[in-house]
Write a protein that holds these residues in place. Sequence first.
Motif, PDB file in Angstrom:
ATOM      1  N   ALA A 122       4.889  34.460 -26.057  1.00 59.05           N
ATOM      2  CA  ALA A 122       6.356  34.341 -26.108  1.00 59.05           C
ATOM      3  C   ALA A 122       6.861  33.223 -25.201  1.00 59.05           C
ATOM      4  O   ALA A 122       7.921  32.650 -25.453  1.00 59.05           O
ATOM      5  N   VAL A 123       6.114  32.896 -24.141  1.00 59.52           N
ATOM      6  CA  VAL A 123       6.580  31.831 -23.248  1.00 59.52           C
ATOM      7  C   VAL A 123       5.659  30.605 -23.286  1.00 59.52           C
ATOM      8  O   VAL A 123       5.624  29.815 -22.341  1.00 59.52           O
ATOM      9  N   ALA A 124       4.915  30.453 -24.389  1.00 58.46           N
ATOM     10  CA  ALA A 124       4.044  29.277 -24.532  1.00 58.46           C
ATOM     11  C   ALA A 124       4.927  28.024 -24.572  1.00 58.46           C
ATOM     12  O   ALA A 124       6.004  28.036 -25.169  1.00 58.46           O
ATOM     13  N   MET A 253      11.899  43.813 -19.728  1.00 58.74           N
ATOM     14  CA  MET A 253      12.617  43.840 -18.446  1.00 58.74           C
ATOM     15  C   MET A 253      11.928  42.912 -17.434  1.00 58.74           C
ATOM     16  O   MET A 253      12.594  42.260 -16.648  1.00 58.74           O
ATOM     17  N   LEU A 254      10.606  42.870 -17.495  1.00 58.69           N
ATOM     18  CA  LEU A 254       9.883  41.988 -16.568  1.00 58.69           C
ATOM     19  C   LEU A 254      10.255  40.521 -16.829  1.00 58.69           C
ATOM     20  O   LEU A 254      10.432  39.743 -15.899  1.00 58.69           O
ATOM     21  N   LEU A 255      10.393  40.158 -18.108  1.00 58.04           N
ATOM     22  CA  LEU A 255      10.793  38.785 -18.419  1.00 58.04           C
ATOM     23  C   LEU A 255      12.217  38.515 -17.927  1.00 58.04           C
ATOM     24  O   LEU A 255      12.524  37.444 -17.420  1.00 58.04           O
ATOM     25  N   GLY A 258      12.123  38.751 -13.953  1.00 57.76           N
ATOM     26  CA  GLY A 258      11.341  37.616 -13.435  1.00 57.76           C
ATOM     27  C   GLY A 258      12.126  36.323 -13.448  1.00 57.76           C
ATOM     28  O   GLY A 258      11.973  35.483 -12.567  1.00 57.76           O
ATOM     29  N   GLY A 259      12.976  36.167 -14.447  1.00 53.54           N
ATOM     30  CA  GLY A 259      13.677  34.890 -14.595  1.00 53.54           C
ATOM     31  C   GLY A 259      15.093  34.901 -14.059  1.00 53.54           C
ATOM     32  O   GLY A 259      15.793  33.894 -14.185  1.00 53.54           O
ATOM     33  N   ASN A 260      15.532  35.971 -13.427  1.00 51.79           N
ATOM     34  CA  ASN A 260      16.938  36.057 -13.032  1.00 51.79           C
ATOM     35  C   ASN A 260      17.178  35.521 -11.610  1.00 51.79           C
ATOM     36  O   ASN A 260      17.590  34.379 -11.422  1.00 51.79           O
ATOM     37  N   ASP A 261      16.864  36.346 -10.595  1.00 50.08           N
ATOM     38  CA  ASP A 261      17.101  35.920  -9.206  1.00 50.08           C
ATOM     39  C   ASP A 261      16.363  34.634  -8.853  1.00 50.08           C
ATOM     40  O   ASP A 261      16.871  33.792  -8.121  1.00 50.08           O
ATOM     41  N   THR A 262      15.137  34.522  -9.369  1.00 52.53           N
ATOM     42  CA  THR A 262      14.299  33.378  -8.992  1.00 52.53           C
ATOM     43  C   THR A 262      14.935  32.064  -9.439  1.00 52.53           C
ATOM     44  O   THR A 262      15.036  31.120  -8.665  1.00 52.53           O
ATOM     45  N   THR A 263      15.383  32.037 -10.708  1.00 58.29           N
ATOM     46  CA  THR A 263      15.979  30.800 -11.221  1.00 58.29           C
ATOM     47  C   THR A 263      17.328  30.559 -10.549  1.00 58.29           C
ATOM     48  O   THR A 263      17.643  29.444 -10.133  1.00 58.29           O
ATOM     49  N   PRO A 304      11.534  31.347  -3.951  1.00 55.27           N
ATOM     50  CA  PRO A 304      12.501  32.395  -4.325  1.00 55.27           C
ATOM     51  C   PRO A 304      12.003  33.819  -4.092  1.00 55.27           C
ATOM     52  O   PRO A 304      12.805  34.712  -3.846  1.00 55.27           O
ATOM     53  N   LEU A 305      10.676  34.037  -4.167  1.00 57.90           N
ATOM     54  CA  LEU A 305      10.137  35.340  -3.756  1.00 57.90           C
ATOM     55  C   LEU A 305       9.340  35.099  -2.476  1.00 57.90           C
ATOM     56  O   LEU A 305       8.352  34.367  -2.488  1.00 57.90           O
ATOM     57  N   THR A 306       9.769  35.721  -1.376  1.00 61.01           N
ATOM     58  CA  THR A 306       9.167  35.411  -0.073  1.00 61.01           C
ATOM     59  C   THR A 306       7.729  35.893   0.012  1.00 61.01           C
ATOM     60  O   THR A 306       6.940  35.335   0.759  1.00 61.01           O
ATOM     61  N   SER A 361       4.650  29.352  -4.498  1.00 59.03           N
ATOM     62  CA  SER A 361       5.829  30.124  -4.959  1.00 59.03           C
ATOM     63  C   SER A 361       5.573  30.950  -6.214  1.00 59.03           C
ATOM     64  O   SER A 361       6.263  31.943  -6.445  1.00 59.03           O
ATOM     65  N   PHE A 362       4.624  30.515  -7.054  1.00 62.21           N
ATOM     66  CA  PHE A 362       4.324  31.277  -8.270  1.00 62.21           C
ATOM     67  C   PHE A 362       3.120  32.203  -8.082  1.00 62.21           C
ATOM     68  O   PHE A 362       2.654  32.824  -9.042  1.00 62.21           O
ATOM     69  N   GLY A 363       2.596  32.278  -6.869  1.00 62.73           N
ATOM     70  CA  GLY A 363       1.406  33.079  -6.636  1.00 62.73           C
ATOM     71  C   GLY A 363       0.168  32.396  -7.205  1.00 62.73           C
ATOM     72  O   GLY A 363       0.217  31.242  -7.650  1.00 62.73           O
ATOM     73  N   LEU A 374       8.301  27.819 -17.940  1.00 63.24           N
ATOM     74  CA  LEU A 374       9.675  28.083 -18.400  1.00 63.24           C
ATOM     75  C   LEU A 374      10.670  27.830 -17.259  1.00 63.24           C
ATOM     76  O   LEU A 374      11.701  27.189 -17.445  1.00 63.24           O
ATOM     77  N   ALA A 375      10.328  28.299 -16.060  1.00 65.05           N
ATOM     78  CA  ALA A 375      11.216  28.093 -14.913  1.00 65.05           C
ATOM     79  C   ALA A 375      11.394  26.598 -14.665  1.00 65.05           C
ATOM     80  O   ALA A 375      12.518  26.114 -14.475  1.00 65.05           O
ATOM     81  N   GLU A 376      10.287  25.857 -14.707  1.00 67.15           N
ATOM     82  CA  GLU A 376      10.393  24.411 -14.466  1.00 67.15           C
ATOM     83  C   GLU A 376      11.201  23.721 -15.554  1.00 67.15           C
ATOM     84  O   GLU A 376      12.008  22.838 -15.268  1.00 67.15           O
TER      85      GLU A 376
HETATM   86  C1  HEM Z   1       5.006  36.891 -11.684  1.00 66.79           C
HETATM   87  C2  HEM Z   1       7.600  33.821  -8.977  1.00 66.79           C
HETATM   88  C3  HEM Z   1      10.267  32.609 -12.857  1.00 66.79           C
HETATM   89  C4  HEM Z   1       8.035  36.019 -15.413  1.00 66.79           C
HETATM   90  C5  HEM Z   1       5.478  36.162 -10.619  1.00 66.79           C
HETATM   91  C6  HEM Z   1       4.922  36.201  -9.285  1.00 66.79           C
HETATM   92  C7  HEM Z   1       5.665  35.353  -8.532  1.00 66.79           C
HETATM   93  C8  HEM Z   1       6.676  34.757  -9.390  1.00 66.79           C
HETATM   94  C9  HEM Z   1       5.504  35.067  -7.040  1.00 66.79           C
HETATM   95  C10 HEM Z   1       3.740  37.064  -8.809  1.00 66.79           C
HETATM   96  C11 HEM Z   1       2.531  36.223  -8.600  1.00 66.79           C
HETATM   97  C12 HEM Z   1       1.360  36.924  -7.982  1.00 66.79           C
HETATM   98  O1  HEM Z   1       1.411  38.135  -7.748  1.00 66.79           O
HETATM   99  O2  HEM Z   1       0.343  36.251  -7.750  1.00 66.79           O
HETATM  100  C13 HEM Z   1       8.518  33.204  -9.820  1.00 66.79           C
HETATM  101  C14 HEM Z   1       9.397  32.117  -9.402  1.00 66.79           C
HETATM  102  C15 HEM Z   1      10.149  31.770 -10.491  1.00 66.79           C
HETATM  103  C16 HEM Z   1       9.748  32.642 -11.582  1.00 66.79           C
HETATM  104  C17 HEM Z   1       9.413  31.499  -8.016  1.00 66.79           C
HETATM  105  C18 HEM Z   1      11.212  30.715 -10.649  1.00 66.79           C
HETATM  106  C19 HEM Z   1      11.331  29.648  -9.897  1.00 66.79           C
HETATM  107  C20 HEM Z   1       9.896  33.411 -13.884  1.00 66.79           C
HETATM  108  C21 HEM Z   1      10.480  33.401 -15.198  1.00 66.79           C
HETATM  109  C22 HEM Z   1       9.893  34.390 -15.906  1.00 66.79           C
HETATM  110  C23 HEM Z   1       8.882  35.006 -15.044  1.00 66.79           C
HETATM  111  C24 HEM Z   1      11.570  32.437 -15.686  1.00 66.79           C
HETATM  112  C25 HEM Z   1      10.198  34.777 -17.318  1.00 66.79           C
HETATM  113  C26 HEM Z   1       9.431  34.594 -18.281  1.00 66.79           C
HETATM  114  C27 HEM Z   1       7.017  36.528 -14.623  1.00 66.79           C
HETATM  115  C28 HEM Z   1       6.083  37.540 -15.075  1.00 66.79           C
HETATM  116  C29 HEM Z   1       5.225  37.803 -13.993  1.00 66.79           C
HETATM  117  C30 HEM Z   1       5.632  36.930 -12.917  1.00 66.79           C
HETATM  118  C31 HEM Z   1       6.071  38.190 -16.448  1.00 66.79           C
HETATM  119  C32 HEM Z   1       4.071  38.805 -13.946  1.00 66.79           C
HETATM  120  C33 HEM Z   1       2.757  38.123 -14.144  1.00 66.79           C
HETATM  121  C34 HEM Z   1       1.561  39.040 -14.003  1.00 66.79           C
HETATM  122  O3  HEM Z   1       1.642  40.062 -13.328  1.00 66.79           O
HETATM  123  O4  HEM Z   1       0.525  38.729 -14.612  1.00 66.79           O
HETATM  124  N1  HEM Z   1       6.535  35.260 -10.656  1.00 66.79           N
HETATM  125  N2  HEM Z   1       8.764  33.499 -11.129  1.00 66.79           N
HETATM  126  N3  HEM Z   1       8.939  34.392 -13.819  1.00 66.79           N
HETATM  127  N4  HEM Z   1       6.706  36.169 -13.332  1.00 66.79           N
HETATM  128 FE1  HEM Z   1       7.659  34.760 -12.270  1.00 66.79          FE
END
Ligand code: HEM
Length: 420
Positions: A122-124, A253-255, A258-263, A304-306, A361-363, A374-376
Motif C-alpha cells: 500500500a505504501v510502495a 490505524m497504524l498507518l 504513524g503519519g500524523n504527529d510525525t509529519t 519526531p519520535l524521541t 529517526s525511522f529506527g 511516504l514521509a519524505e
Molecule cells: C514505524 C518514525 C512516518 C508508518 C516507525 C518507527 C519509527 C517511525 C521510529 C519504529 C521503528 C523501529 O522500531 O525500529 C516515523 C517518522 C515519520 C514516520 C519519524 C515521519 C517523519 C510514517 C508514515 C507512516 C508510517 C507517514 C504511514 C504509512 C509506520 C508503520 C510502522 C512505523 C506502519 C511500523 C513498522 C513495523 O513495526 O514494522 N516509524 N514514521 N510512519 N511507521 Fe513511521
Amino acid sequence: MDSQIAEPDAAARIASIPIEEIDVARPSLFQNDTIGLFFDRLRAEEPVHYCRESYVGPYWSITKFDDIMAVDTNHKVFSSEAKLGGIAIQDMHSVEGALELEMFIAMDPPKHDQQRKAVTPAVAPSNLQLLEPIIRKRAGEILDELPIGEDFDWVDKVAIELTTMTLATLFDFPWEERRKLTRWSDVATAAPETGIVESYEARREELIGCAMYFKTLWDERINEEPKNDLISMMAHSPATRDMPFLEFLGNLMLLIVGGNDTTRNSISGGVLALNQSPDEYAKLDADPSLISKMVPEIIRWQTPLTHMRRTALEDWEIGGKQIKKGDKVVMWYLSGNRDESAIERADQFIIDRKNPRHHLSFGYGIHRCMGNRLAELQLRIIWEEIHKRFSRVEVTGEPERLFSNLVRGITRLPVRLRAR
Ligand code: HEM
C-alpha cells in the motif's frame, strides 16, 4: 519548577546532578527543551545508563548511535511485544473497557512479519507517485489561503492542515470530514490523563465509530474498480483483502497514527530549524534543488519520535553494562541523532549533507518505519510548494513544545510570511 530543569545556567546545573540520579523520562525536559544537555552528558559519561526510579519505573537508556543500532537490529533479544509493555517507555496497559487495537509495530515475528508484508504494498513508492499530483495541488490550495505579512500560528494553520490533507488524500477519505482522521489518530493513542478523551469508555465509543466508518468505506471500495487510495489497495490486494476486519482496522490505524504527529512536527520543525540557521535558509533560497537532501536532515534534526522501547528476553551485555531478562531498554533516537562519533557536526542543521539519510529517526531492523519514503515524499512536495510561494517563513516568537517524552512535538509556532 522541575528540579532537573536548570535555568538560566542549565549546563552547569545539569553537570552537577549525580549521574545515577539522571532521569530522562521526565516529559518536562522535552517541553522546556533542556533534554539535549542531559543526553550530551550521558553520551559522554555513561552511554548505557540505568535509571532506578522514575514515574515509568526502572529503565535503561541507550544513547549512542551504534548501541541503538545494535539493540534495534536484535529483535530476538529485544522484544516489541505489547503484552510485555510494548514500544514506549510508558508500559502499554490492558485497561478494562478499552478497545485495544493490535498493531504490528508492537508485535514480534512471525506475526509482525506477516502483517507488515501484507500492508507494505500500500505504501510502495510506485503507488505513492500516483498520489503526488493530488497532494501537490491540495498543498498549494492550503498555502494560497495563508495571510502575508501578518503573524499567525504555523502549527494550527499549516502543519495540522497539511498533515490532515495528505492523510485524507492517501485514504481518499470524504474531504469535508477529513478532520475526523486527525481526531481518531489523537484518540487512538490517548489515555484519559491527556485530556483528549474523558474516559476509556469514551475512547472505546469513538474508536467503534471509527471502525464503522471505515467498514462502510471498505464495503464501497471492494465493490468498485481498484483505485490508488490505500483503502482500495488493501481491499483489492490478494495479500490483504481477506484480512479479518479488526486486523485491517489495527493496520489502518497504524498507518494513520504513524503519519500524523510525525509529519506534523517535521513540517513545523523544519521551519524552526531554518530560522535558527539563517545560513542554511540562504542556501535553500539560492538552490531549491537542495530540498530533497534537506528533508531527511529535517527528519534527523526534529527526530519526531524521541525513542522506541524494547523488553529484554534474556540477559545481554551492551557497552559494558549487564542488562537482565525482563528489563526495559529505551533507544533514545534523539540522542543517537546528535552522536558526533556517528554523524559529523551532529549538533548542526546542515541542508546539504553528503549522506543525509544516515540517521535513526525511522529506527532500524525489522520495525524500520514502513512509511519512511511516504514521509519524505510528503515533506518534499510541501517544501517545494512553500518555496514557490514564500521567500521566508519567519518565526516571530518562541515555539511552544509538547509535554511528552515520546512525541517530539511543537504545539505553537508564531510566524509571518514574506511572498516571493
Ligand atoms: C514505524 C518514525 C512516518 C508508518 C516507525 C518507527 C519509527 C517511525 C521510529 C519504529 C521503528 C523501529 O522500531 O525500529 C516515523 C517518522 C515519520 C514516520 C519519524 C515521519 C517523519 C510514517 C508514515 C507512516 C508510517 C507517514 C504511514 C504509512 C509506520 C508503520 C510502522 C512505523 C506502519 C511500523 C513498522 C513495523 O513495526 O514494522 N516509524 N514514521 N510512519 N511507521 Fe513511521
